[in-house]
Design a protein around this motif. Sequence first.
Motif, PDB file in Angstrom:
ATOM      1  N   SER A 240       0.783  -1.669  -0.387  1.00  0.00           N
ATOM      2  CA  SER A 240       0.108   0.171  -0.026  1.00  0.00           C
ATOM      3  C   SER A 240       0.643   0.985   0.006  1.00  0.00           C
ATOM      4  O   SER A 240       1.732   1.025   0.509  1.00  0.00           O
ATOM      5  CB  SER A 240      -0.835  -0.115   1.055  1.00  0.00           C
ATOM      6  OG  SER A 240      -1.959   1.088   1.235  1.00  0.00           O
ATOM      7  N   SER A 241       0.210   2.287  -0.367  1.00  0.00           N
ATOM      8  CA  SER A 241       0.976   3.280  -0.701  1.00  0.00           C
ATOM      9  C   SER A 241       0.690   4.330  -0.229  1.00  0.00           C
ATOM     10  O   SER A 241       1.208   5.427   0.739  1.00  0.00           O
ATOM     11  CB  SER A 241       1.165   4.357  -2.146  1.00  0.00           C
ATOM     12  OG  SER A 241      -0.164   4.787  -2.131  1.00  0.00           O
ATOM     13  N   GLY A 242      -0.393   3.649   1.012  1.00  0.00           N
ATOM     14  CA  GLY A 242      -1.249   5.038   2.294  1.00  0.00           C
ATOM     15  C   GLY A 242      -2.084   6.160   1.884  1.00  0.00           C
ATOM     16  O   GLY A 242      -2.650   6.781   2.265  1.00  0.00           O
ATOM     17  N   SER A 243      -2.074   5.785  -0.321  1.00  0.00           N
ATOM     18  CA  SER A 243      -3.980   6.518  -0.428  1.00  0.00           C
ATOM     19  C   SER A 243      -4.990   5.802  -0.011  1.00  0.00           C
ATOM     20  O   SER A 243      -4.639   4.474   0.398  1.00  0.00           O
ATOM     21  CB  SER A 243      -3.040   6.681  -1.417  1.00  0.00           C
ATOM     22  OG  SER A 243      -4.170   6.337  -2.052  1.00  0.00           O
ATOM     23  N   LYS A 244      -6.099   7.403   0.652  1.00  0.00           N
ATOM     24  CA  LYS A 244      -6.829   7.048   1.130  1.00  0.00           C
ATOM     25  C   LYS A 244      -7.762   6.083  -0.150  1.00  0.00           C
ATOM     26  O   LYS A 244      -8.342   5.243   0.408  1.00  0.00           O
ATOM     27  CB  LYS A 244      -7.677   7.577   1.541  1.00  0.00           C
ATOM     28  CG  LYS A 244      -8.267   9.422   0.609  1.00  0.00           C
ATOM     29  CD  LYS A 244      -8.772  10.152   0.661  1.00  0.00           C
ATOM     30  CE  LYS A 244      -8.783  10.897  -0.528  1.00  0.00           C
ATOM     31  NZ  LYS A 244      -9.853  12.390   0.372  1.00  0.00           N
ATOM     32  N   PHE A 245      -7.123   5.967  -0.770  1.00  0.00           N
ATOM     33  CA  PHE A 245      -7.872   5.434  -2.618  1.00  0.00           C
ATOM     34  C   PHE A 245      -8.345   3.931  -1.807  1.00  0.00           C
ATOM     35  O   PHE A 245      -9.010   3.287  -2.986  1.00  0.00           O
ATOM     36  CB  PHE A 245      -7.620   6.023  -4.116  1.00  0.00           C
ATOM     37  CG  PHE A 245      -7.752   7.630  -3.869  1.00  0.00           C
ATOM     38  CD1 PHE A 245      -9.325   8.402  -4.100  1.00  0.00           C
ATOM     39  CD2 PHE A 245      -6.297   8.367  -4.433  1.00  0.00           C
ATOM     40  CE1 PHE A 245      -8.954   9.196  -3.943  1.00  0.00           C
ATOM     41  CE2 PHE A 245      -6.882   9.500  -4.527  1.00  0.00           C
ATOM     42  CZ  PHE A 245      -7.858  10.347  -4.265  1.00  0.00           C
TER      43      PHE A 245
ATOM     44  N   GLU B  11     -10.199   3.490   0.619  1.00  0.00           N
ATOM     45  CA  GLU B  11     -11.878   3.049   0.074  1.00  0.00           C
ATOM     46  C   GLU B  11     -12.548   2.731  -1.412  1.00  0.00           C
ATOM     47  O   GLU B  11     -13.909   1.790  -1.813  1.00  0.00           O
ATOM     48  CB  GLU B  11     -12.422   4.711  -0.346  1.00  0.00           C
ATOM     49  CG  GLU B  11     -11.599   5.588   0.833  1.00  0.00           C
ATOM     50  CD  GLU B  11     -12.251   7.319   0.499  1.00  0.00           C
ATOM     51  OE1 GLU B  11     -12.304   7.914  -0.896  1.00  0.00           O
ATOM     52  OE2 GLU B  11     -12.123   8.146   1.192  1.00  0.00           O
ATOM     53  N   ILE B  12     -11.519   2.154  -1.899  1.00  0.00           N
ATOM     54  CA  ILE B  12     -11.648   1.357  -3.007  1.00  0.00           C
ATOM     55  C   ILE B  12     -11.681   0.150  -3.203  1.00  0.00           C
ATOM     56  O   ILE B  12     -12.649  -1.082  -4.113  1.00  0.00           O
ATOM     57  CB  ILE B  12     -10.809   2.196  -4.571  1.00  0.00           C
ATOM     58  CG1 ILE B  12     -11.488   3.745  -4.531  1.00  0.00           C
ATOM     59  CG2 ILE B  12     -11.917   0.961  -5.835  1.00  0.00           C
ATOM     60  CD1 ILE B  12     -10.795   4.236  -5.732  1.00  0.00           C
ATOM     61  N   GLY B  13     -10.709  -0.508  -2.465  1.00  0.00           N
ATOM     62  CA  GLY B  13     -10.466  -1.973  -1.947  1.00  0.00           C
ATOM     63  C   GLY B  13      -9.208  -2.462  -3.438  1.00  0.00           C
ATOM     64  O   GLY B  13     -10.012  -3.145  -3.375  1.00  0.00           O
ATOM     65  N   TYR B  14      -8.475  -1.678  -3.062  1.00  0.00           N
ATOM     66  CA  TYR B  14      -7.233  -2.224  -4.105  1.00  0.00           C
ATOM     67  C   TYR B  14      -5.701  -1.908  -3.276  1.00  0.00           C
ATOM     68  O   TYR B  14      -5.414  -1.115  -2.747  1.00  0.00           O
ATOM     69  CB  TYR B  14      -7.269  -1.931  -5.142  1.00  0.00           C
ATOM     70  CG  TYR B  14      -7.114   0.286  -6.106  1.00  0.00           C
ATOM     71  CD1 TYR B  14      -5.679  -0.052  -6.044  1.00  0.00           C
ATOM     72  CD2 TYR B  14      -7.960   0.815  -4.970  1.00  0.00           C
ATOM     73  CE1 TYR B  14      -4.769   1.387  -5.698  1.00  0.00           C
ATOM     74  CE2 TYR B  14      -7.319   1.720  -4.998  1.00  0.00           C
ATOM     75  CZ  TYR B  14      -6.235   2.577  -5.648  1.00  0.00           C
ATOM     76  OH  TYR B  14      -5.720   3.639  -5.540  1.00  0.00           O
ATOM     77  N   SER B  15      -4.527  -2.784  -4.423  1.00  0.00           N
ATOM     78  CA  SER B  15      -3.312  -2.811  -3.829  1.00  0.00           C
ATOM     79  C   SER B  15      -3.031  -1.858  -4.332  1.00  0.00           C
ATOM     80  O   SER B  15      -2.788  -2.062  -5.499  1.00  0.00           O
ATOM     81  CB  SER B  15      -2.845  -3.716  -3.048  1.00  0.00           C
ATOM     82  OG  SER B  15      -3.350  -4.365  -2.590  1.00  0.00           O
TER      83      SER B  15
END
Length: 128
Positions: free
Chosen positions: A8-13, A16-20
């Motif tokens: 994970s990059s730590g992005s909220k996306f 929220e969206i459900g991906y890595s």
Amino acid sequence: MTDRRLISSGSKFEEEIGYSRAVVIGEDIWVSGTTGYDYSRMTIEPDVVAQADQCFRNIASALAEAGATLDDVVRALFIVPDRADWEPCWPVVKKYFGKARPASTLIHAGLQTDAMRIEIEVTARRRA
């Protein structure tokens, strides 16, 4: 059985969206389409060249966590909504991929928001 590791990059996306940001299986690394967001500040520059540079820095960070570098990239997909934005990015692409020279494709398509002017997805294979 080969382990599957999620990065994970730590992005909220991602949450929220459900991906890595990236998935690692064995020596192979798949990095999700990555935009020019600076994830530490959750900001994006308006300039496509600055966004391309940030894309590569984000990708390099995910690859580093997977034990690889941009030199290990074997495939790249570039997405730009406006084809006029592609040519100004060429020097940035060469800066980061001049050594690896991966197979690549460019497509023109809309992105998640109008602020996003380029998205880059890569596949890498760690070398022994």
